[in-house]
Scaffold this active site. Structure first.
Site, PDB file in Angstrom:
ATOM      1  N   CYS A 290      73.822  95.114  61.863  1.00 54.55           N
ATOM      2  CA  CYS A 290      73.280  95.971  63.103  1.00 54.55           C
ATOM      3  C   CYS A 290      74.761  96.935  63.287  1.00 54.55           C
ATOM      4  CB  CYS A 290      73.823  94.738  63.949  1.00 54.55           C
ATOM      5  SG  CYS A 290      74.293  95.171  65.646  1.00 54.55           S
TER       6      CYS A 290
ATOM      7  N   CYS B  42      70.741 102.072  65.516  1.00 55.82           N
ATOM      8  CA  CYS B  42      70.959 101.114  65.565  1.00 55.82           C
ATOM      9  C   CYS B  42      69.907 100.329  64.681  1.00 55.82           C
ATOM     10  CB  CYS B  42      70.575 100.643  67.091  1.00 55.82           C
ATOM     11  SG  CYS B  42      70.270  99.357  68.021  1.00 55.82           S
TER      12      CYS B  42
END
Length: 257
Positions: free
Chosen positions: A75, A185
């Site tokens: 992440c 992302c």
């Protein structure tokens, strides 16, 4: 004490990190991976740094207690906020993060204008600005906070018109004006085709490949690479207990990225 036969823990705020997991499995096909998606707390991109650090610490605590030999923070937001702190707290546990792939984008043949799609938290942190400054001396780095995109991808149905419309709203104004796009992302690689349809047919860069190579390097340095040539396993878990959640993770794992 972790050994060669132990598993590698991988986590994200939801399904996004599965795009990184695919790179990890391709790079290290004999390792066992345990993937945890914190979908009950998705998205991380709208939370405070303290909240993100607390959630990340809790997940790493659990993985370390279960004997993980390494952890991959799949992440970008959690990496930016928590990776350095967690490495200090777990000095004996290899921790790999992902970061926006600005460096390879600036080394591409065309690199004058580079769009970075990321969460608002990632783009606001000093770490991102330092990376953009270090890598972007010959490039214009354009950071775009893609509010709501990760959360929408989390819901699946990636071919729906509303998802295409959201991407159009977020980055449509860059159509034909950038040389490449950095997917900052880990959710975004799942909508590569939709992003290209909006921005144009330009190269897209993400941090999954770099994370996989870094994991191999750290495991080799510590003599923790799995032995033998048997295929490794992949197990999924989620903080969201709803019906079909793990099936969703399995479906994302089978998608092309």
């Amino acid at each position: 004490m972790a050994d060669k036969s132990s598993f590698v823990g991988v986590f994200d705020s939801g399904v996004g990190g599965i795009s990184v997991l695919r790179h990890l499995v391709d790079e290290l096909p004999h390792e066992d991976f345990c993937y945890f998606g914190d979908s009950a707390n998705n998205p991380y991109g709208g939370k405070t740094p303290d909240e993100i650090l607390s959630l990340s610490r809790g997940i790493v605590d659990d993985m370390a207690a279960r004997g993980a030999k390494a952890v991959v923070i799949a992440c970008n937001t959690a990496t930016s906020v928590a990776a350095a702190r967690l490495r200090l707290e777990y000095p004996d546990l290899p921790i790999v993060g992902v970061e926006p792939a600005i460096r390879p984008a600036t080394r591409a043949p065309r690199h004058e204008r580079i769009l970075v799609m990321a969460t608002q938290v990632t783009l606001a942190l000093d770490k991102y600005h330092r990376l953009a400054e270090e890598c972007g001396s010959s490039s214009q780095i354009l950071g775009e906070p893609c509010v709501g995109l990760a959360h929408r991808i989390e819901q699946g149905n990636l071919d729906a018109p509303d998802l295409h419309g959201l991407i159009e709203t977020l980055v449509g104004r860059y159509r034909g004006t950038v040389d490449s796009v950095v997917l900052g992302c880990t959710h975004y690689p799942f909508v590569r085709a939709q992003i290209r349809d909006v921005v144009g047919d330009v190269p897209l860069f993400d941090g999954g490949t770099g994370a996989a190579r870094r994991l191999r390097s750290l495991l080799a340095e510590r003599d923790l690479l799995a032995e033998g040539d048997a295929p490794g396993s992949v197990a999924f878990a989620s903080s969201l207990r709803g019906p079909g959640q793990l099936d969703l993770y399995e479906r994302f794992f089978r998608l092309e990225v």
